[in-house]
Design an enzyme around this catalytic site. Structure first.
Site, mmCIF file in Angstrom:
data_model
loop_
_atom_site.group_PDB
_atom_site.id
_atom_site.type_symbol
_atom_site.label_atom_id
_atom_site.label_comp_id
_atom_site.label_asym_id
_atom_site.label_seq_id
_atom_site.Cartn_x
_atom_site.Cartn_y
_atom_site.Cartn_z
ATOM 1 N N TYR A 182 0.845 -1.195 0.000
ATOM 2 C CA TYR A 182 0.000 0.000 0.000
ATOM 3 C C TYR A 182 0.889 1.258 0.000
ATOM 4 C CZ TYR A 182 -3.663 -3.375 0.469
ATOM 5 O OH TYR A 182 -4.484 -4.436 0.213
ATOM 6 N N LEU A 301 0.769 -17.277 9.643
ATOM 7 C CA LEU A 301 0.719 -18.715 9.868
ATOM 8 C C LEU A 301 1.223 -19.133 11.239
ATOM 9 C CD1 LEU A 301 1.355 -20.228 6.343
ATOM 10 C CD2 LEU A 301 -0.734 -20.281 7.701
HETATM 11 C C1 LIG Z 1 -9.586 -11.354 5.594
HETATM 12 C C2 LIG Z 1 -8.230 -10.731 5.762
HETATM 13 C C3 LIG Z 1 -8.113 -9.350 5.717
HETATM 14 C C4 LIG Z 1 -6.858 -8.746 5.928
HETATM 15 N N1 LIG Z 1 -6.777 -7.370 6.011
HETATM 16 C C5 LIG Z 1 -5.626 -6.795 6.452
HETATM 17 C C6 LIG Z 1 -5.571 -5.432 6.817
HETATM 18 O O1 LIG Z 1 -6.582 -4.721 6.842
HETATM 19 N N2 LIG Z 1 -4.376 -4.912 7.193
HETATM 20 C C7 LIG Z 1 -3.239 -5.686 7.271
HETATM 21 O O2 LIG Z 1 -2.169 -5.176 7.612
HETATM 22 N N3 LIG Z 1 -3.287 -6.999 6.981
HETATM 23 C C8 LIG Z 1 -4.441 -7.571 6.606
HETATM 24 N N4 LIG Z 1 -4.500 -8.930 6.405
HETATM 25 C C9 LIG Z 1 -3.312 -9.727 6.710
HETATM 26 C C10 LIG Z 1 -3.380 -10.252 8.155
HETATM 27 O O3 LIG Z 1 -3.406 -9.209 9.094
HETATM 28 C C11 LIG Z 1 -2.197 -11.181 8.446
HETATM 29 O O4 LIG Z 1 -1.011 -10.427 8.377
HETATM 30 C C12 LIG Z 1 -2.125 -12.356 7.480
HETATM 31 O O5 LIG Z 1 -3.407 -12.924 7.287
HETATM 32 C C13 LIG Z 1 -1.198 -13.446 7.996
HETATM 33 O O6 LIG Z 1 -1.601 -13.894 9.275
HETATM 34 P P1 LIG Z 1 -2.415 -15.276 9.504
HETATM 35 O O7 LIG Z 1 -1.580 -16.372 8.912
HETATM 36 O O8 LIG Z 1 -2.559 -15.373 11.007
HETATM 37 O O9 LIG Z 1 -3.734 -15.170 8.801
HETATM 38 C C14 LIG Z 1 -5.720 -9.549 6.152
HETATM 39 C C15 LIG Z 1 -5.854 -10.939 6.155
HETATM 40 C C16 LIG Z 1 -7.083 -11.529 5.984
HETATM 41 C C17 LIG Z 1 -7.187 -13.040 6.056
#
Ligand SMILES: Cc1cc2nc3c(=O)[nH]c(=O)nc-3n(C[C@H](O)[C@H](O)[C@H](O)COP(=O)(O)O)c2cc1C
Length: 360
Positions: A182, A301
């Site tokens: 972004y 993850l």
């Molecule tokens: C539905 C969804 C929306 C997301 N929106 C954002 C966001 O608004 N800002 C951001 O920094 N990351 C966003 N991410 C990334 C997550 O914050 C996170 O960094 C990423 O999913 C990896 O973590 P996880 O493996 O626990 O899902 C989003 C991820 C998902 C799944």
């Protein structure tokens, strides 16, 4: 004995009851940027589920800062008023409310993910986008205009105004989104920033705008409240933003009054994703924490309580951010505490679900 994951975390005047943070997650469910009951229930459920920090998704600082027309925003007082319901409920559950402030830059004006994320042109109801340079994210995105000095100053003002609204809405932690391709990441990375003025070229020039913005926000955000920054700590590509640059940048962020760097990765160009595997971004957090002597958050993850505990015990991060694991199970923190510490404090309203001696 309490696990590290469920030990309190203090930062400036704020104490989190544990080290589990709800990672910001766009819900693409707002109209005119206004939080609604979906957001109250979504974030409220994660607070009920025991997370110490509950962070609102990327909140746009202006209408043209949005990824899609369904993004949440914090550019006006109507939005501020709606956010109060969220911050009040989150606090009532013993969690700390946080908000991520964001500008999509050249990745703006698209459809929501479940409609295909295609560019929406101005004639289709979208808006014109801008970025450090006039190259689009890929052929399917709209071509951004190269930002002028006035544009840069305007965006800094939009972030400081949004920070003040966040304070008035009751948020206690602010995160600046400088990752995932972004706007601010677009300035940091040489893959997207090809300017030749004071905001492009060498490392110091590429970090200039994000750093000025962080300093400006720190000035209006009270001293007793934490300021976090999310970065993509590597672009995973030769010639892209590197871990070494992240470490040097994090040192400068620390001097600017930033308290914690939330270490994600990738997404500034289409093929920048890295070796996705359990905990794959944890080494990035460890490198920034050690190299810049600043607190970090690990994300990506992390799905198992013991995995989260081991990251903290090894000194690789100070906070653990969970995204998808918390979508699947808002009660992840309460279950994790039971698993790691043999105790957990479910809300009294749910006592009969977890206490075998409760009256039925
Ligand atoms: C539905 C969804 C929306 C997301 N929106 C954002 C966001 O608004 N800002 C951001 O920094 N990351 C966003 N991410 C990334 C997550 O914050 C996170 O960094 C990423 O999913 C990896 O973590 P996880 O493996 O626990 O899902 C989003 C991820 C998902 C799944």
């Amino acid at each position: 004995m309490s696990s590290k994951l469920f030990s309190p975390y203090s930062c400036r005047g704020i104490v989190l009851k544990n080290r589990v943070g709800v990672s910001p997650m766009c819900q693409y469910s707002a109209d005119d940027g206004l939080p609604n009951t979906w957001h109250v229930v979504h974030l409220g459920s994660r607070a009920v589920g025991g997370a110490g920090l509950v962070m609102v998704e990327a909140a746009s600082v202006a209408p043209d800062a949005r990824i899609s027309d369904k993004d949440i925003g914090i550019w006006n007082s109507a939005q501020l008023d709606q956010f109060r319901q969220i911050t009040e409920f989150v606090k009532s559950q013993g969690a700390v409310p946080a908000i991520q402030l964001a500008h999509a830059g050249r990745k703006g004006s698209t459809q929501v993910p479940w409609q295909g994320r295609k560019a929406v042109t101005v004639s289709e109801g979208g808006w014109s986008t801008m970025g450090p340079s006039n190259t689009p994210f890929n052929d399917e995105y709209t071509v951004p205009r190269e930002m002028s000095m006035q544009d840069i100053q305007r965006v800094i003002n939009e972030f400081t105004d949004a920070a003040q609204r966040s304070l008035a809405a009751g948020f206690e932690v602010l995160e600046l989104h400088m990752g995932h391709g972004y706007l601010l990441h677009q300035f940091l990375s040489p893959l997207s920033n090809t300017r030749s003025d004071e905001y492009g070229g060498g490392f110091e020039q590429r970090i200039a705008f994000p750093l000025q913005l962080a300093k400006a926000v720190r000035k209006v955000w009270p001293d007793h409240l934490p300021l976090f920054v999310r970065i993509s700590a590597t672009d995973w590509l030769d010639g892209g933003w590197s871990v070494e640059e992240s470490v040097t940048f994090a040192r400068q962020l620390a001097s600017a009054g930033v308290d914690l760097v939330d270490c994600s990765s990738g997404s500034v160009v289409p093929d920048s994703r890295g070796p996705v595997a359990p905990g794959f971004q944890v080494p990035l957090s460890a490198a920034v924490r050690q190299g810049a002597n600043i607190a970090t958050g690990a994300v990506g993850l992390i799905t198992e309580p013991q995995q989260a505990e081991d990251i903290l015990a090894a000194g690789q991060a100070d906070l653990i951010f969970l995204a998808r694991a918390l979508l699947r199970d808002p009660y992840w923190p309460l279950r994790a505490q039971q698993q790691l510490d043999g105790v957990s404090s479910w809300p009294i309203q749910y006592d009969r679900a977890v206490n075998p001696n409760a009256l039925t």
